[in-house]
Design a protein around this motif. Structure first.
Motif: not given
Length: 526
Positions: A344-363
């Motif tokens: 998520l990037i805010d209007p000032r260009g700051t990255v507010r979070w970096t999130y990685q998927k917690a539940h990859p699809i099984p198989g």
């Protein structure tokens, strides 16, 4: 036929013994109805209320263990049908379906074993508490979450009933459907209205109260107030087709993507990025304050990821928007050879979070799971939060203090609409609006009562953009405060009923029957 007891009183009518042919008809019809109530694209809401009645009738009127095996087969058939209609059938998913079918057969088996040993009011609780408990266990123990095995998702369009999940979670609807099936079987077994009237009246009154309360919530407490314009964008289908063609030239699998000549994949990747940046600029100019890209909206080697993020930051600054981007990063690290993340990037260009998927699809996905901590950021448009696609099938991680939940996703034609509908339950449960931007699926925005604010089918248009005016303020729900208390109480009730059933003798009307003989279930309520 009525008989006179030694006490001089007339005994109540006993259960009717069905013909064998009728039993098999119930199994076949129940299985057929079950196929239309699996959380897939061909669901019919009424079928979810019909199939448990028929399958429970089959279970109660035959031998215990042979009946359980047939019901397991019926549940397997339903699970395999869901996999087939959703284009997910594979050896790995088939094995999971067989296991889930076994768990979903347990409520029928417990009912068959206990109903003849418990007092009538307790006997009516075995099946509903076991169904709700089984649904809850699936979310706790299996990698499938609520993707399969939840009856609540079949009631997506019945908004007054759907409001119940704001109190009990999705398990409350499963309980009501199963309780109705148990009561219907009691009425079926007894030829006298007098014998079943209390159970039928109580169940009908509760169902009516739930629907009326849900209707009152919709009518008197609408999700109104100030809104924010959110736009979801996916790259145009032409550039995505070109990228797929470029990836098809890589024959060595994910491990080869990092080392593949940049001249082959680079132009296609850059075209997708440029297309998304242009779409973002267009929607911002039209008034969007938040723009969302889909899951893995941009794909890039790890070495080029900083450049992708820099371009997105510049666009967010220039357009003065909050920009949620989805990136599929190719790495050399086995076994995943990549990351699935959002920023998520805010209007000032700051990255507010970096999130990685917690539940990859099984198989299907080999990404290393993220830590499951859902990020929340305070903004002028409310508290924004974010998960990725399949994460939204796990209610436990979706209870966060947010006003708007962003769900970048990437589905496929056969499953996109069904998967997006399931996400609507999370909005009602947790009390926030939800915007699910889906590449190759159905993008939709929901308010915190489940109303559809906007939706777009990827396969019906070449230009992918969905715009919705989304409420900026959420609400606190009972489920948000008490969590899975209802589900835990159902599991506790199952345990208590098991103990009571083990300690009790069979009721007089059931004496003389053996565990492998047809039962004489569910005496009428007194």
């Amino acid at each position: 036929m009525n008989t006179t007891s030694t006490a001089g009183r007339t005994a109540r009518p006993g259960p009717r013994t069905p013909a064998a042919r009728a039993r098999w008809a119930w199994l076949v019809l129940g299985t057929a109805a079950h196929l239309l109530a699996v959380g897939g694209r061909w669901d019919i809401a009424a079928a979810a209320w019909i199939f448990p009645v028929l399958l429970l009738r089959f279970a109660r009127t035959g031998r215990v263990w042979s009946g359980a095996l047939w019901l397991w087969a019926a549940n397997i058939a339903a699970a395999v049908f869901w996999l087939a209609e959703s284009a997910m059938l594979s050896p790995a998913t088939l094995g999971g379906a067989v296991a889930l079918a076994a768990l979903l057969t347990l409520p029928f088996l417990l009912d068959r074993l206990l109903v003849g040993r418990l007092r009538p009011w307790a006997a009516l609780l075995v099946f509903p508490t076991a169904v709700a408990g089984a649904e809850f266990l699936i979310t706790l123990l299996s990698p499938f979450g609520t993707a399969y095995g939840s009856l609540a998702v079949t009631q997506y369009g019945v908004l007054p009933l759907l409001q119940l999940v704001s109190v009990t979670g999705s398990y409350g609807i499963g309980f009501l459907i199963a309780w109705s099936a148990a009561v219907a079987n009691l009425a079926w077994e007894r030829a006298s209205w007098r014998a079943a009237r209390r159970a039928v009246s109580t169940c009908a009154a509760v169902l009516l109260a739930v629907v009326l309360a849900g209707g009152a919530r919709l009518a008197f407490f609408p999700a109104d107030g100030p809104t924010v314009r959110i736009a979801g964008v996916t790259a145009d289908s032409a550039v995505l087709r070109a990228q797929k063609a470029a990836y098809a030239q890589v024959t060595g699998g994910p491990a080869e993507l990092v080392n593949h000549p940049p001249a082959s994949l680079g132009p296609a990747m850059r075209a997708v990025l440029d297309n998304l940046l242009a779409a973002t600029r267009r929607e911002a100019a039209a008034g969007a304050k938040i723009v969302v890209w889909p899951e893995r909206g941009v794909r890039t080697p790890a070495a080029d990821e900083p450049a992708v993020i820099a371009a997105a930051r510049e666009e967010a600054r220039r357009s003065r928007i909050y920009l949620e981007i989805g990136i599929g990063v190719h790495t050399a690290q086995a076994p995943a050879y990549g990351r699935n993340e959002t920023l998520l990037i805010d209007p000032r260009g700051t990255v507010r979070w970096t999130y990685q998927k917690a539940h990859p699809i099984p198989g299907s996905e080999t990404y290393v799971p993220g830590d499951g901590r859902v990020p929340v950021a305070a903004t002028p448009y409310g508290r924004l939060a974010n998960v990725i696609c399949y994460d939204a099938d796990f209610p436990g991680m979706m209870r966060v203090p947010a006003d708007i939940m962003l769900v970048p996703s990437h589905d496929w034609r056969e499953y996109g609409r069904a998967h997006t509908r399931k996400a609507a339950l999370r909005a009602v449960e947790a009390g926030y609006a939800l915007f699910r931007q889906d590449a190759e699926g159905v993008t939709a925005a929901f308010d915190n009562q489940g109303h559809v604010l906007a939706d777009t089918d990827y396969f019906t248009t070449d230009r992918q953009a969905t715009v919705a005016y989304v409420p900026m303020h959420g609400t606190t729900t009972v489920y948000d405060r008490i969590g899975d208390t209802f589900a835990w109480l159902c599991l506790a009730a199952v345990a208590a009923l098991l103990v009571a059933g083990a300690a009790a003798r069979r009721r007089p009307s059931d004496r003389g029957s053996r565990a492998d003989e047809p039962s004489q279930p569910a005496a009428q309520l007194r």
